[in-house]
Design an enzyme around this catalytic site. Structure first.
Site, PDB file in Angstrom:
ATOM      1  N   TYR A   1      25.390  61.027  15.205  1.00 52.38           N
ATOM      2  CA  TYR A   1      25.131  59.857  16.050  1.00 52.38           C
ATOM      3  C   TYR A   1      26.261  59.460  16.995  1.00 52.38           C
ATOM      4  O   TYR A   1      26.098  58.579  17.812  1.00 52.38           O
ATOM      5  CB  TYR A   1      24.678  58.653  15.221  1.00 52.38           C
ATOM      6  CG  TYR A   1      25.597  58.295  14.053  1.00 52.38           C
ATOM      7  CD1 TYR A   1      26.901  57.859  14.264  1.00 52.38           C
ATOM      8  CD2 TYR A   1      25.124  58.367  12.744  1.00 52.38           C
ATOM      9  CE1 TYR A   1      27.726  57.528  13.198  1.00 52.38           C
ATOM     10  CE2 TYR A   1      25.939  58.034  11.673  1.00 52.38           C
ATOM     11  CZ  TYR A   1      27.243  57.620  11.904  1.00 52.38           C
ATOM     12  OH  TYR A   1      28.051  57.291  10.858  1.00 52.38           O
TER      13      TYR A   1
ATOM     14  N   GLU B   1      19.724  52.135  16.392  1.00 56.17           N
ATOM     15  CA  GLU B   1      19.689  53.292  15.485  1.00 56.17           C
ATOM     16  C   GLU B   1      19.656  52.822  14.037  1.00 56.17           C
ATOM     17  O   GLU B   1      20.390  51.907  13.675  1.00 56.17           O
ATOM     18  CB  GLU B   1      20.960  54.145  15.684  1.00 56.17           C
ATOM     19  CG  GLU B   1      21.195  54.551  17.111  1.00 56.17           C
ATOM     20  CD  GLU B   1      22.571  55.191  17.320  1.00 56.17           C
ATOM     21  OE1 GLU B   1      23.200  55.583  16.302  1.00 56.17           O
ATOM     22  OE2 GLU B   1      23.003  55.288  18.475  1.00 56.17           O
TER      23      GLU B   1
ATOM     24  N   LYS C   1      20.766  52.340  10.495  1.00 57.40           N
ATOM     25  CA  LYS C   1      22.116  52.473   9.928  1.00 57.40           C
ATOM     26  C   LYS C   1      21.972  53.204   8.596  1.00 57.40           C
ATOM     27  O   LYS C   1      21.477  52.647   7.609  1.00 57.40           O
ATOM     28  CB  LYS C   1      22.744  51.093   9.717  1.00 57.40           C
ATOM     29  CG  LYS C   1      24.203  51.164   9.270  1.00 57.40           C
ATOM     30  CD  LYS C   1      24.845  49.778   9.332  1.00 57.40           C
ATOM     31  CE  LYS C   1      26.341  49.833   9.109  1.00 57.40           C
ATOM     32  NZ  LYS C   1      26.719  50.295   7.778  1.00 57.40           N
TER      33      LYS C   1
ATOM     34  N   CYS D   1       3.178  56.476 -31.644  1.00 56.37           N
ATOM     35  CA  CYS D   1       2.501  57.142 -32.762  1.00 56.37           C
ATOM     36  C   CYS D   1       3.228  56.990 -34.086  1.00 56.37           C
ATOM     37  O   CYS D   1       2.715  57.415 -35.116  1.00 56.37           O
ATOM     38  CB  CYS D   1       2.304  58.625 -32.453  1.00 56.37           C
ATOM     39  SG  CYS D   1       3.836  59.567 -32.484  1.00 56.37           S
TER      40      CYS D   1
ATOM     41  N   CYS E   1       0.684  62.499 -30.894  1.00 54.66           N
ATOM     42  CA  CYS E   1       1.096  61.293 -30.182  1.00 54.66           C
ATOM     43  C   CYS E   1       0.191  61.071 -28.975  1.00 54.66           C
ATOM     44  O   CYS E   1       0.066  61.949 -28.129  1.00 54.66           O
ATOM     45  CB  CYS E   1       2.552  61.454 -29.730  1.00 54.66           C
ATOM     46  SG  CYS E   1       3.142  60.039 -28.806  1.00 54.66           S
TER      47      CYS E   1
ATOM     48  N   LYS F   1      22.470  43.933   9.564  1.00 55.85           N
ATOM     49  CA  LYS F   1      22.169  44.393   8.208  1.00 55.85           C
ATOM     50  C   LYS F   1      20.892  43.753   7.661  1.00 55.85           C
ATOM     51  O   LYS F   1      20.576  42.605   7.955  1.00 55.85           O
ATOM     52  CB  LYS F   1      23.340  44.053   7.266  1.00 55.85           C
ATOM     53  CG  LYS F   1      24.674  44.651   7.696  1.00 55.85           C
ATOM     54  CD  LYS F   1      24.900  46.043   7.139  1.00 55.85           C
ATOM     55  CE  LYS F   1      25.267  46.051   5.696  1.00 55.85           C
ATOM     56  NZ  LYS F   1      26.689  45.997   5.405  1.00 55.85           N
TER      57      LYS F   1
ATOM     58  N   CYS G   1       8.771  56.685 -32.786  1.00 59.22           N
ATOM     59  CA  CYS G   1       8.018  56.624 -31.533  1.00 59.22           C
ATOM     60  C   CYS G   1       7.124  55.393 -31.546  1.00 59.22           C
ATOM     61  O   CYS G   1       6.340  55.214 -32.482  1.00 59.22           O
ATOM     62  CB  CYS G   1       7.176  57.880 -31.365  1.00 59.22           C
ATOM     63  SG  CYS G   1       6.010  57.773 -29.995  1.00 59.22           S
TER      64      CYS G   1
ATOM     65  N   CYS H   1      10.082  61.996 -29.066  1.00 59.13           N
ATOM     66  CA  CYS H   1       9.116  61.759 -30.132  1.00 59.13           C
ATOM     67  C   CYS H   1       8.755  63.120 -30.707  1.00 59.13           C
ATOM     68  O   CYS H   1       8.531  64.073 -29.977  1.00 59.13           O
ATOM     69  CB  CYS H   1       7.875  61.084 -29.556  1.00 59.13           C
ATOM     70  SG  CYS H   1       6.434  61.237 -30.617  1.00 59.13           S
TER      71      CYS H   1
ATOM     72  N   ASP I   1      22.683  54.780   5.125  1.00 60.72           N
ATOM     73  CA  ASP I   1      23.576  54.381   4.045  1.00 60.72           C
ATOM     74  C   ASP I   1      24.125  55.631   3.365  1.00 60.72           C
ATOM     75  O   ASP I   1      23.647  56.061   2.323  1.00 60.72           O
ATOM     76  CB  ASP I   1      22.816  53.512   3.043  1.00 60.72           C
ATOM     77  CG  ASP I   1      23.763  52.716   2.167  1.00 60.72           C
ATOM     78  OD1 ASP I   1      24.992  52.758   2.428  1.00 60.72           O
ATOM     79  OD2 ASP I   1      23.286  52.056   1.243  1.00 60.72           O
TER      80      ASP I   1
HETATM   81  S1  IVH Z   1      28.381  54.268  14.835  1.00 63.43           S
HETATM   82  C1  IVH Z   1      32.116  52.983  16.635  1.00 63.43           C
HETATM   83  N1  IVH Z   1      25.916  54.717  14.091  1.00 63.43           N
HETATM   84  O1  IVH Z   1      28.095  52.550   9.446  1.00 63.43           O
HETATM   85  C2  IVH Z   1      30.869  53.371  16.018  1.00 63.43           C
HETATM   86  N2  IVH Z   1      27.515  54.199  12.422  1.00 63.43           N
HETATM   87  O2  IVH Z   1      29.729  50.098   9.435  1.00 63.43           O
HETATM   88  C3  IVH Z   1      31.029  53.860  14.655  1.00 63.43           C
HETATM   89  N3  IVH Z   1      26.609  54.254  10.142  1.00 63.43           N
HETATM   90  O3  IVH Z   1      31.265  54.027   9.514  1.00 63.43           O
HETATM   91  C4  IVH Z   1      29.852  54.158  13.902  1.00 63.43           C
HETATM   92  N4  IVH Z   1      24.568  54.795  10.682  1.00 63.43           N
HETATM   93  O4  IVH Z   1      29.373  55.230   8.283  1.00 63.43           O
HETATM   94  C5  IVH Z   1      27.171  54.397  13.691  1.00 63.43           C
HETATM   95  N5  IVH Z   1      23.695  55.189  13.568  1.00 63.43           N
HETATM   96  C6  IVH Z   1      24.944  54.871  13.179  1.00 63.43           C
HETATM   97  C7  IVH Z   1      25.261  54.694  11.835  1.00 63.43           C
HETATM   98  C8  IVH Z   1      26.572  54.333  11.479  1.00 63.43           C
HETATM   99  C9  IVH Z   1      25.380  54.528   9.698  1.00 63.43           C
HETATM  100  C10 IVH Z   1      27.744  53.884   9.267  1.00 63.43           C
HETATM  101  C11 IVH Z   1      28.981  54.694   9.529  1.00 63.43           C
HETATM  102  C12 IVH Z   1      30.000  53.704   9.961  1.00 63.43           C
HETATM  103  C13 IVH Z   1      29.487  52.439   9.361  1.00 63.43           C
HETATM  104  C14 IVH Z   1      29.982  51.262  10.129  1.00 63.43           C
END
Ligand code: IVH
Length: 697
Positions: A232, A121, A123, A417, A438, A320, A414, A432, A125
């Site tokens: 998720y 999945e 991740k 101009c 300009c 990561k 500016c 400006c 941010d």
């Molecule tokens: S699962 C035990 N799935 O990443 C499982 N986390 O470093 C717990 N996060 O606290 C989380 N996308 O804020 C999971 N597809 C995803 C995620 C995800 C982002 C974040 C989440 C978590 C952190 C862990």
């Protein structure tokens, strides 16, 4: 940092103490205040260093060790919610070899040689949340907090349209759905633009913006910010109805939760590797930030067998992406002039590779931001790229700063101009003032000039004016009115003679028919007489929109009256007009004070006649359009007053009576004029009758 292998026990102890404090401080800045001061890479370095020491000296692991903590303490201002099931964190890895180690350790734990299915999945941010449903109804929501106790964000979560508040029948009685709240990149950019316009500090990245928006004590603020979410995982569930992560996603979808379509089932390490490579490439094009891929053992039965380490599951891990930050030098700070005249400082950087993309410039936002972070030419800076979001300069590495460096001074002219720049009160933006001349703003100004509420010339819409601008046919508003002259004769000629003569010959270059081109010329001619409100609006004076132009026209009556007052800096009179504030008045005085604007206005007025303003009320007045003659001695007002009054009501005042005269107003001792009017059968009114007539209206 000291080489871990060379540390004595005593040194190790003091290093661990220092690291615990330092990391706690950084965590606090990151989680509580949404204002991190360490880069991700620096933070990771500290954590890794701490972990390495702990591995070598396990007896020295502190109770408050950063490796035992997940997030940050709960912010006191929010109510607390204790999670029925802790919200866990994930172990991080940075290479496919480490992912392979993870897969091996899972298999070893389960004592199997078979391939295991993993759900991969993106991740996200953002900020994790937990939403609790009882009998299908959303009852409460929480942040992760420290994993055990979170903040009560029920009211805030409720404002996110993607979160279902009522689930269909058949869902478990108690159901906690967890996922990530995030801010899409474009919503982040738009929010920052607004934040900057208000002269406030912009958010460093979408994650901080999401956190700052979600953790608002006033949920109305959350509602104004555009937040999104993906679901998720789950917390407490009274009766789970799924056997795999894949089935869980299906349920989520049925129940109306957003599930990331990029979640992908992997049957082997090879699948995982391919998916990761693919996502690393696609990442920049995604509408939201991701910082890696999460792998989860697909089978819930296997997950249960695997269980947990202290704070992380044994059945999941995060792979990561490499850091999107780099260190480079600011070679120069340039000022860019936007289409609307806004001056934006841009750092020219020594080109550097950031996560696979060469970055050679970054925005510095505005004067305040430069001052706050003290960016200087020659500084070494940390820059950051998040997806396709414009590169940001995160911070200056002051330890590399040369002793001769000097603070950056924001220019007051500016760079395009040379017109003087002004900073709006209450905002951080410089503008400006070269508006009409300009070059950076020329195209935008032309577009504005021909827009519907301005000159609105049939056949000269935005598309045509852009084409004409790009090839130099029309460079400024005045050029519109010399177009026919400059086009040259439209007699049929052969191509040679066309090339010889100096005319523009739009008909030849654009393949416009003669009829069409003539129609354009006539449409331009029709606008050689323009109403006062349209003309004022067309000038593109900062902040003067169509409604303000209307007010100004009504107040001043003629362009000369307006211009004279502006040149004499009569701001007090302006401010007296309802709806015009001090800032706008100042803008206007400055606009009219600029020599180049004066020149363009004068040039334009050689080709264009600006009509005096006729009020709607005047249109309905009995004097509107009438030619009046005053004669004899008026008793209730002077001749000059009477004249002004009549003009204000739309009349033209003539000195002598003729067949064109509509009305003659006679005072005492009227002479030959009254007689002539009588002869010509023109309406004659006594002074009092005249006053009655205009009062009636
Ligand atoms: S699962 C035990 N799935 O990443 C499982 N986390 O470093 C717990 N996060 O606290 C989380 N996308 O804020 C999971 N597809 C995803 C995620 C995800 C982002 C974040 C989440 C978590 C952190 C862990």
């Amino acid at each position: 940092m000291i080489d871990v292998d060379k540390l004595t026990q005593q040194q190790a102890e003091s290093e661990l103490k220092r690291l615990a404090e330092e990391i706690a401080k950084a965590d606090n800045a990151y989680y509580q205040n949404d204002a991190p001061y360490l880069t991700d890479a620096e933070y990771d370095d500290l954590k890794h260093y701490n972990a390495a020491i702990e591995e070598k000296f396990p007896q020295l692991v502190r109770k408050d060790s950063p490796s035992l903590r997940v997030g940050a303490k709960v912010q006191s201002k929010f109510n607390k919610i204790e999670h029925r099931f802790p919200m866990l964190s994930l172990g991080d890895v940075f290479s496919i070899e480490e992912v392979a180690d993870f897969v091996t350790s899972v298999k070893r734990f389960l004592n199997t040689a078979d391939d295991i299915d993993f759900m991969a999945e993106p991740k996200i941010d953002g900020l994790s949340f937990s939403a609790r449903y009882e009998n299908g109804k959303f009852v409460s929501g929480a942040t992760r907090g420290d994993g055990i106790v979170g903040e009560d964000i029920t009211a805030n979560l409720r404002t996110i349209p993607q979160l279902p508040l009522q689930l269909p029948s058949g869902v478990p009685e108690i159901l906690e759905i967890r996922g990530e709240v995030y801010m899409a990149k474009r919503d982040f950019l738009a929010l920052n633009e607004r934040t900057l316009q208000q002269g406030k500090k912009p958010f460093a990245n979408p994650r901080n913006a999401a956190a700052g928006s979600l953790r608002q004590l006033d949920p109305r603020i959350t509602a104004e910010r555009k937040l999104s979410l993906w679901a998720y995982t789950w917390g407490e569930v009274s009766a789970p109805q799924w056997r795999t992560q894949g089935e869980f996603f299906q349920k989520l979808q049925e129940w109306g939760f957003p599930v990331n379509p990029l979640n992908k089932m992997c049957h082997s390490l090879r699948d995982m590797e391919e998916n990761f490579a693919q996502m690393a490439v696609n990442r920049a094009g995604l509408p939201y930030d991701i910082d890696g891929i999460v792998y989860k053992v697909n089978s819930i039965a296997l997950q249960e067998r695997l269980g947990f380490l202290t704070r992380t599951p044994r059945w999941a891990i995060a792979h990561k992406f490499p850091a999107q930050q780099a260190l480079t030098r600011i070679n120069d700070i340039r000022i860019q002039v936007g289409r609307t005249g806004a001056l934006t400082p841009v750092a020219d950087l020594e080109p550097v590779n950031v996560g696979g993309v060469i970055v050679s410039h970054a925005t510095l936002h505005n004067e305040d931001e430069i001052r706050r972070k003290d960016f200087r030419i020659g500084d070494m800076v940390v820059i950051q790229r998040a997806g396709d979001v414009i590169p940001q300069v995160v911070e200056v590495k002051k330890e590399y700063r040369s002793a001769t460096s000097e603070p950056f001074v924001f220019p007051t002219k500016c760079p395009e101009c040379g017109a003087h720049a002004m900073r709006e009160e209450g905002t951080a933006a410089w503008y400006c003032t070269g508006g009409l001349t300009c070059p950076a703003q020329a195209k935008e100004h032309l577009r504005h000039f021909v827009s519907k509420e301005a000159f609105d010339i049939a056949g000269l819409g935005i598309t045509v004016i852009e084409e004409f601008f790009d090839d130099g046919t029309i460079k400024n508003p005045v050029d519109i009115f010399t177009l026919e002259e400059r086009n040259g004769s439209m007699e049929e000629r052969d191509l040679f003679s066309v090339a010889d003569d100096k005319g523009l010959h739009i008909e030849k270059r654009y393949g416009w028919g003669k009829v069409l081109l003539n129609r354009l010329f006539r449409a331009i001619d029709e606008r050689r007489i323009i109403s006062l409100p349209r003309f004022i609006f067309a000038l593109g004076i900062p902040r003067v929109g169509a409604a303000t132009a209307q007010m100004l026209a009504k107040h001043y009556g003629s362009f000369d009256a307006l211009q004279n007052d502006m040149i004499n800096k009569e701001t007090a009179k302006l401010v007296a007009i309802d709806g015009i504030g001090a800032v706008m008045a100042q803008d206007m005085v400055e606009f009219f004070g600029e020599e180049h604007n004066q020149k363009v206005i004068a040039d334009l007025r050689q080709y264009v006649t600006v009509e005096d303003y006729v009020d709607d009320a005047i249109n309905n007045s009995p004097l509107s359009g009438k030619i009046i003659v005053f004669t004899g001695t008026l008793e209730q007002m002077t001749r000059a007053e009477a004249k002004a009054l009549a003009q204000k009501l739309g009349a033209k005042v003539a000195g002598s009576v003729s067949s064109h005269t509509d009305l003659v107003v006679v005072g005492a001792d009227a002479g030959s004029k009254a007689k002539k009017a009588a002869e010509l059968g023109i309406k004659i009114l006594a002074e009092t009758e005249f006053l009655q007539m205009i009062e009636q209206k």
